[in-house]
Design an enzyme around this catalytic site. Structure first.
Site, PDB file in Angstrom:
ATOM      1  N   GLU A 215       0.823  -1.206   0.000  1.00  0.00           N
ATOM      2  CA  GLU A 215       0.000   0.000   0.000  1.00  0.00           C
ATOM      3  C   GLU A 215       0.859   1.260   0.000  1.00  0.00           C
ATOM      4  O   GLU A 215       0.529   2.243  -0.678  1.00  0.00           O
ATOM      5  CB  GLU A 215      -0.918   0.013   1.224  1.00  0.00           C
ATOM      6  CG  GLU A 215      -1.884  -1.159   1.281  1.00  0.00           C
ATOM      7  CD  GLU A 215      -1.358  -2.317   2.108  1.00  0.00           C
ATOM      8  OE1 GLU A 215      -2.146  -2.924   2.847  1.00  0.00           O
ATOM      9  OE2 GLU A 215      -0.140  -2.621   1.992  1.00  0.00           O
TER      10      GLU A 215
ATOM     11  N   LEU B 150      21.007 -28.165  -3.970  1.00  0.00           N
ATOM     12  CA  LEU B 150      19.808 -27.580  -3.365  1.00  0.00           C
ATOM     13  C   LEU B 150      19.711 -26.078  -3.649  1.00  0.00           C
ATOM     14  O   LEU B 150      19.312 -25.292  -2.781  1.00  0.00           O
ATOM     15  CB  LEU B 150      19.766 -27.841  -1.854  1.00  0.00           C
ATOM     16  CG  LEU B 150      19.795 -29.323  -1.433  1.00  0.00           C
ATOM     17  CD1 LEU B 150      19.767 -29.442   0.081  1.00  0.00           C
ATOM     18  CD2 LEU B 150      18.632 -30.079  -2.065  1.00  0.00           C
TER      19      LEU B 150
ATOM     20  N   GLY C  15      15.178 -37.835   2.187  1.00  0.00           N
ATOM     21  CA  GLY C  15      14.825 -38.972   1.375  1.00  0.00           C
ATOM     22  C   GLY C  15      13.535 -39.640   1.844  1.00  0.00           C
ATOM     23  O   GLY C  15      12.774 -39.112   2.663  1.00  0.00           O
TER      24      GLY C  15
ATOM     25  N   LEU D  53      12.801 -39.944   5.660  1.00  0.00           N
ATOM     26  CA  LEU D  53      12.366 -38.686   6.244  1.00  0.00           C
ATOM     27  C   LEU D  53      10.940 -38.356   5.814  1.00  0.00           C
ATOM     28  O   LEU D  53      10.109 -37.922   6.632  1.00  0.00           O
ATOM     29  CB  LEU D  53      13.314 -37.564   5.824  1.00  0.00           C
ATOM     30  CG  LEU D  53      13.064 -36.190   6.453  1.00  0.00           C
ATOM     31  CD1 LEU D  53      13.299 -36.241   7.952  1.00  0.00           C
ATOM     32  CD2 LEU D  53      13.974 -35.138   5.807  1.00  0.00           C
ATOM     33  N   ALA D  54      10.634 -38.575   4.545  1.00  0.00           N
ATOM     34  CA  ALA D  54       9.278 -38.327   4.046  1.00  0.00           C
ATOM     35  C   ALA D  54       8.267 -39.194   4.783  1.00  0.00           C
ATOM     36  O   ALA D  54       7.183 -38.732   5.168  1.00  0.00           O
ATOM     37  CB  ALA D  54       9.218 -38.601   2.543  1.00  0.00           C
ATOM     38  N   GLY D  55       8.628 -40.454   4.995  1.00  0.00           N
ATOM     39  CA  GLY D  55       7.729 -41.347   5.711  1.00  0.00           C
ATOM     40  C   GLY D  55       7.478 -40.893   7.141  1.00  0.00           C
ATOM     41  O   GLY D  55       6.360 -40.973   7.653  1.00  0.00           O
ATOM     42  N   ALA D  56       8.516 -40.394   7.789  1.00  0.00           N
ATOM     43  CA  ALA D  56       8.370 -39.934   9.174  1.00  0.00           C
ATOM     44  C   ALA D  56       7.448 -38.714   9.245  1.00  0.00           C
ATOM     45  O   ALA D  56       6.581 -38.631  10.130  1.00  0.00           O
ATOM     46  CB  ALA D  56       9.741 -39.606   9.755  1.00  0.00           C
TER      47      ALA D  56
END
Length: 377
Positions: A54, A205, A311, A314-317
């Site tokens: 604004e 990354l 990986g 970690l995704a599963g957790a």
């Protein structure tokens, strides 16, 4: 009138996109000042600590703002933070009408619409609210849940594998898919991986050549920047020689944050600090860094979004604990047979217990199928 209001609000949404990746923990906001059907001022919030949208739009409008209509994608703030309240700026400029897409969900900043109404300004809200909330999905989710928004990104084969049994995952998906993944890194302030991914893939990354089609309001790409590189590394096994410590493609220093478990070897922690990493020791849970403690620390430090890239353990957790807010999967026309699944350590006894995804995107990227969705239940 509604058609014109929508047109100017859409322009404000487009302006907001110019800062994608730079405003966290603040939201993206765009503003347009219109007088007699003509745009006299435009602005957007470039990054946290700088004036809000604004203010830039009112500066450009100057005296023409008196009696004009201001279109803003998010409720004008009503508090003194690093900048003064935008509600007061609108009042001092003499704006007669304010059209706002969505209300702010941050309780600290709320109240701008009420102040404007009390002062006699005509206020309308809710037009394009869905688009405005979608633009700031991470901000809205984080504010409501009191932790960073978590997006799980993975490339997988048709039989659901993300890597061969040895862990090799280069490359499951195609170049077009990887460019879209780069856009997610630009969007969210941090990218998270487990130490296994560092040891196996040695990733950079960074943001290099993103494809911004996940963000339909964007007309021109924002300045590129690399996210925080967050490594969940219980025993501090990240090598100081890892590529994630390298300067980014635009010469910016790498921002690496290693989240280790309490009791990790001190000599390893010290070596990572000497390499330039920020190191934090967190409580352990089930033999690994507590995910809730990790998210709480990130949130406390102003990080409102985490791109979870690897990986599979970690995704599963994260998935098992209900900490995934959205998924982005790139399904490649390949079959592996034996290999590592996308969610290691997650199992259900019956098909009826499987969690469903509410899919919001099904799009082809060359031969890959790009899916986005939200976990249900």
């Amino acid at each position: 009138m509604r058609e014109l209001d929508e047109r100017f609000l859409r322009r404000a949404l487009q302006l907001a996109e110019r800062a994608r990746g730079h405003t966290s923990p603040n939201p993206l906001v765009g503003a347009v000042v219109v007088r007699d059907g003509r745009v006299v001022g435009e602005g957007y919030h470039p990054k946290a600590g700088e004036p809000h949208a604004e203010v830039f739009a009112l500066r450009q409008a100057g005296p023409l703002a008196r009696g004009a209509t201001a279109y803003v994608t998010l409720e004008p703030c009503d508090h003194f933070g690093r900048t003064p309240p935008c509600s007061l700026a609108l009042l001092e400029a003499g704006v007669a009408r304010v059209v706002v897409a969505a209300r702010d969900v941050n309780p600290v900043a709320q109240g701008g619409l009420e102040r404007l109404r009390r002062a006699g300004v005509a206020v309308e809200e809710g037009l394009l609210a869905e688009e405005a909330e979608a633009q700031n999905e991470a901000f809205f989710t984080a504010q409501r849940r009191g932790r960073p928004f978590v997006l799980l990104k993975a490339a997988l084969t048709l039989d659901g594998k993300v890597a061969v049994p040895s862990g090799d995952a280069r490359w499951v998906s195609s170049e077009p898919s990887r460019r879209v993944a780069q856009a997610y890194r630009q969007w969210l302030p941090a990218v998270g991986v487990g130490v296994g991914t560092i040891l196996q893939d040695d990733p950079l990354l960074t943001v290099r050549d993103p494809d911004f089609r996940p963000f339909p309001q964007m007309l021109e790409p924002p300045p590129l920047r690399d996210p925080w590189k967050v490594v969940l590394d219980t025993e501090a096994r990240t090598p100081p020689t890892a590529r994630l410590f390298q300067e980014g493609p635009r010469g910016e220093p790498a921002r690496v944050w290693v989240l280790a478990g309490k009791g990790a070897p001190k000599e390893r922690l010290s070596a990572l600090e000497r390499r330039g990493a920020r190191v934090s020791e967190l409580p352990r849970e089930g033999g690994r860094v507590s995910l809730e403690a990790a998210l709480a620390l990130l949130w406390e430090e102003g990080i409102d979004g985490l791109l979870l890239e690897g990986g599979p353990r970690l995704a599963g957790a994260f998935w098992e604990r209900g900490l995934v807010d959205k998924v982005a999967f790139f399904l490649a026309p390949k079959l592996l047979g034996e290999g590592r699944g996308v969610l290691e350590g997650v199992s259900v006894e019956r098909m009826a217990e499987a969690r469903r995804l509410r899919l919001v995107r099904r799009e082809w990227l060359g031969e890959d199928l790009w899916l986005e969705g939200y976990p249900e239940g």
